[in-house]
Write a protein that holds these residues in place. Structure first.
Motif, PDB file in Angstrom:
ATOM      1  N   HIS A 202       0.887  -1.253  -0.139  1.00 38.54           N
ATOM      2  CA  HIS A 202      -0.035   0.139  -0.611  1.00 38.54           C
ATOM      3  C   HIS A 202       0.662   0.951   0.266  1.00 38.54           C
ATOM      4  CE1 HIS A 202       0.796  -0.636   4.520  1.00 38.54           C
ATOM      5  NE2 HIS A 202       1.188   0.744   4.107  1.00 38.54           N
ATOM      6  N   SER A 205       0.856   3.643  -2.894  1.00 39.29           N
ATOM      7  CA  SER A 205       0.234   4.914  -2.683  1.00 39.29           C
ATOM      8  C   SER A 205       0.609   5.856  -3.026  1.00 39.29           C
ATOM      9  CB  SER A 205      -1.396   4.146  -2.633  1.00 39.29           C
ATOM     10  OG  SER A 205      -0.743   4.848  -1.410  1.00 39.29           O
ATOM     11  N   LYS A 233       1.380  -9.751 -10.257  1.00 40.40           N
ATOM     12  CA  LYS A 233       0.663 -10.230  -9.197  1.00 40.40           C
ATOM     13  C   LYS A 233       0.104 -10.826  -7.735  1.00 40.40           C
ATOM     14  CE  LYS A 233      -3.698 -11.724 -11.356  1.00 40.40           C
ATOM     15  NZ  LYS A 233      -3.874 -13.688 -10.262  1.00 40.40           N
ATOM     16  N   LYS A 236       0.839  -9.647  -5.387  1.00 42.35           N
ATOM     17  CA  LYS A 236      -0.335  -7.988  -4.821  1.00 42.35           C
ATOM     18  C   LYS A 236       0.682  -6.493  -4.990  1.00 42.35           C
ATOM     19  CE  LYS A 236      -2.316 -11.915  -3.007  1.00 42.35           C
ATOM     20  NZ  LYS A 236      -1.735 -12.718  -3.669  1.00 42.35           N
ATOM     21  N   GLU A 239      -2.531  -3.656  -8.119  1.00 45.02           N
ATOM     22  CA  GLU A 239      -3.603  -2.962  -7.385  1.00 45.02           C
ATOM     23  C   GLU A 239      -3.435  -1.810  -6.708  1.00 45.02           C
ATOM     24  OE1 GLU A 239      -8.142  -3.880  -4.650  1.00 45.02           O
ATOM     25  OE2 GLU A 239      -6.370  -5.344  -5.933  1.00 45.02           O
ATOM     26  N   PRO A 243      -5.838   0.378  -9.138  1.00 46.15           N
ATOM     27  CA  PRO A 243      -6.339   0.330  -8.669  1.00 46.15           C
ATOM     28  C   PRO A 243      -8.195  -0.501  -9.390  1.00 46.15           C
ATOM     29  CG  PRO A 243      -5.443   2.452  -7.944  1.00 46.15           C
ATOM     30  CD  PRO A 243      -4.736   1.875  -9.274  1.00 46.15           C
ATOM     31  N   ALA A 246      -8.752  -4.080 -10.262  1.00 44.43           N
ATOM     32  CA  ALA A 246      -9.307  -4.794  -8.974  1.00 44.43           C
ATOM     33  C   ALA A 246      -9.765  -5.995  -9.263  1.00 44.43           C
ATOM     34  CB  ALA A 246      -9.751  -3.843  -8.046  1.00 44.43           C
ATOM     35  N   LYS A 247     -10.447  -5.780 -10.213  1.00 38.38           N
ATOM     36  CA  LYS A 247     -11.127  -7.293 -10.512  1.00 38.38           C
ATOM     37  C   LYS A 247     -11.075  -8.141 -12.281  1.00 38.38           C
ATOM     38  CE  LYS A 247     -16.444  -4.387 -10.496  1.00 38.38           C
ATOM     39  NZ  LYS A 247     -17.696  -4.214 -11.693  1.00 38.38           N
ATOM     40  N   ILE A 249      -7.982  -8.675 -12.012  1.00 41.23           N
ATOM     41  CA  ILE A 249      -6.689  -9.119 -11.073  1.00 41.23           C
ATOM     42  C   ILE A 249      -6.975 -10.295 -10.562  1.00 41.23           C
ATOM     43  CG2 ILE A 249      -5.087  -9.034  -9.120  1.00 41.23           C
ATOM     44  CD1 ILE A 249      -5.193  -5.403 -10.004  1.00 41.23           C
ATOM     45  N   ASN A 250      -8.387 -10.332 -10.341  1.00 35.62           N
ATOM     46  CA  ASN A 250      -8.992 -11.386  -9.393  1.00 35.62           C
ATOM     47  C   ASN A 250      -9.827 -12.289 -10.482  1.00 35.62           C
ATOM     48  OD1 ASN A 250      -8.119 -10.427  -7.466  1.00 35.62           O
ATOM     49  ND2 ASN A 250      -9.258  -9.085  -6.957  1.00 35.62           N
ATOM     50  N   GLN A 321      -6.838   6.673 -13.378  1.00 35.85           N
ATOM     51  CA  GLN A 321      -5.539   6.330 -13.894  1.00 35.85           C
ATOM     52  C   GLN A 321      -4.011   7.626 -13.005  1.00 35.85           C
ATOM     53  OE1 GLN A 321      -4.501   2.907 -13.280  1.00 35.85           O
ATOM     54  NE2 GLN A 321      -2.914   3.968 -12.791  1.00 35.85           N
TER      55      GLN A 321
END
Length: 428
Positions: A202, A205, A233, A236, A239, A243, A246-247, A249-250, A321
């Motif tokens: 995190h 960011s 990936k 982690k 993301e 961001p 996010a969908k 990546i999963n 972005q």
């Protein structure tokens, strides 16, 4: 390590880097090649650039080189310019008076402090990875390995110097560098070095968007982008950078992921065969499906027509972005062109097909359409194949293709007024 114990030869070193080191030595200063160039030479690779480190201060360096400019505020560096080649010269970095310094964390937990000058031993401890703390001295042709970098190379491991948690808090970009080196050098990340990454991801960011853009270029446009993407990936780190994905990546088996991986694979091939690549194409790929999804949502919720919804979606996605990774206008403009062409390429009747062929960014738009078609199949692939044939066809064959297309669509050709003799009807 004396000359007989390593494989670095002056013949493999930039003449300009040698000039810099010799002049510093002749003025009574120490001078060494350091970092990635020494690592690459030890691996038998050709370095892209050469960095020099010295005990001379930036002002003393500037006094020795008329072609020198000083950059940086927190830690001044000397750039010595030889035409297109720049040799970066840094003064040895030292330790801070309170190296634990955890009290100097910002709100996100990142350490904030200025650099200070020091000795070569202190400079080595301030380096990030063990294989980047090797110093080549041209005065006696020796390599000094302060952090067992040679052993790391033999083990094929990326390993941080010092406490990984502390080093990542000092500079979160080191997490990206660990992944980049692992992909580029075909190494693994040492478990000790890898362990804190998930917890501290995190902190990315908190990095200025402009700096992250430069890091993205290194990650994805250096010839090992696909492997880098998969490692990001795995750890982690995707993301925090994107961001909006996010969908995706999963959903590893999604069409979105398939398109991204296809384009990264093609990009690697182009880089490794010496062909040109542009960040705009990769950005267009990464953000394409978010734009499509957002445009569909705007049509449904705001009652906008498809054209307006798509234009608004492009702006919204690029803006969101850019809050995380800056996208310079020279690239965002091309991204928009590529996306606009995805809307225009299906409209081929009459003069439109010829006008599209003359569009400055047609080739990029077509290549993107082809990547989408190869990923999605169906009508997108049929459209891409049509454009492939149309580009290669002779003028007469192009006209037949357009006539055939009208017949398939069940549309009668529109009657056009004959142009006067004074006017040209040349499609070119």
């Amino acid at each position: 390590m004396p000359r007989a114990e390593h494989n670095i030869s002056r013949a493999d070193i930039s003449d300009n880097a040698l000039k810099v080191m010799y002049r510093l030595n002749n003025a009574g200063f120490e001078a060494y090649l350091v970092g990635g160039c020494v690592r690459d030479l030890m691996l038998g690779h050709k370095p892209k650039d050469f960095d020099v480190v010295t005990n001379a201060t930036p002002e003393q360096i500037k006094g020795l080189f008329r072609n020198c400019r000083l950059i940086g505020r927190r830690f001044r560096l000397a750039h010595i310019v030889f035409g297109r080649e720049i040799i970066e010269v840094a003064t040895f970095r030292g330790h801070h008076s309170d190296d634990t310094a955890l009290a100097k964390q910002d709100e996100q937990g990142q350490l904030v402090r200025d650099n200070v000058f020091g000795s070569i031993e202190e400079d080595a401890e301030r380096r990030d990875f063990t294989f980047n703390a090797m110093y080549y001295e041209v005065a006696n042709f020796t390599v000094t390995d302060f952090a067992q970098g040679v052993k790391a190379i033999k083990r094929r491991e990326v390993d941080l110097i010092g406490d990984p948690d502390l080093r990542y808090r000092e500079d979160p970009v080191r997490m990206l560098r660990a992944v980049r080196f692992a992909a580029k050098l075909d190494m693994t990340i040492n478990p000790r070095t890898a362990k804190p990454i998930n917890e501290l991801a995190h902190l990315l960011s908190n990095i200025p968007p402009a700096r992250l853009f430069e890091e993205i270029l290194k990650l994805f446009l250096s010839g090992s982008g696909l492997k880098t993407f998969r490692l990001l990936k795995q750890y982690k780190l995707l993301e925090p950078l994107f961001p909006i994905l996010a969908k995706v990546i999963n959903a590893p088996d999604s069409r979105e992921m398939a398109l991204i991986e296809r384009v990264l694979e093609n990009t690697d091939e182009r880089v490794n065969t010496g062909q040109r690549v542009t960040p705009a194409f990769l950005i267009a790929t990464l953000l394409w499906y978010p734009v499509e999804e957002h445009a569909t949502k705007l049509q449904a919720e705001a009652g906008l027509n498809s054209h307006d919804a798509f234009n608004i979606a492009m702006g919204d996605v690029l803006h969101r972005q850019s809050q995380r990774i800056m996208i310079p206008k020279r690239f965002s403009t091309v991204v928009r062109d590529i996306w606009h062409l995805q809307q225009r390429l299906p409209r081929r009747f009459g003069r439109r097909a010829y006008q599209l062929l003359s569009h400055p960014k047609f080739r990029a738009g077509y290549d993107f359409l082809l990547a989408r078609g190869e990923t999605e199949g169906g009508k997108i692939l049929e459209l891409a194949e049509w454009w492939t044939q149309f580009q290669q066809a002779a003028p007469g064959a192009q006209k037949k293709m357009l006539t055939s297309l009208r017949q398939q669509e069940g549309k009668a050709p529109r009657k056009r007024k004959r142009p006067s003799k004074a006017k040209s009807n040349n499609h070119a």
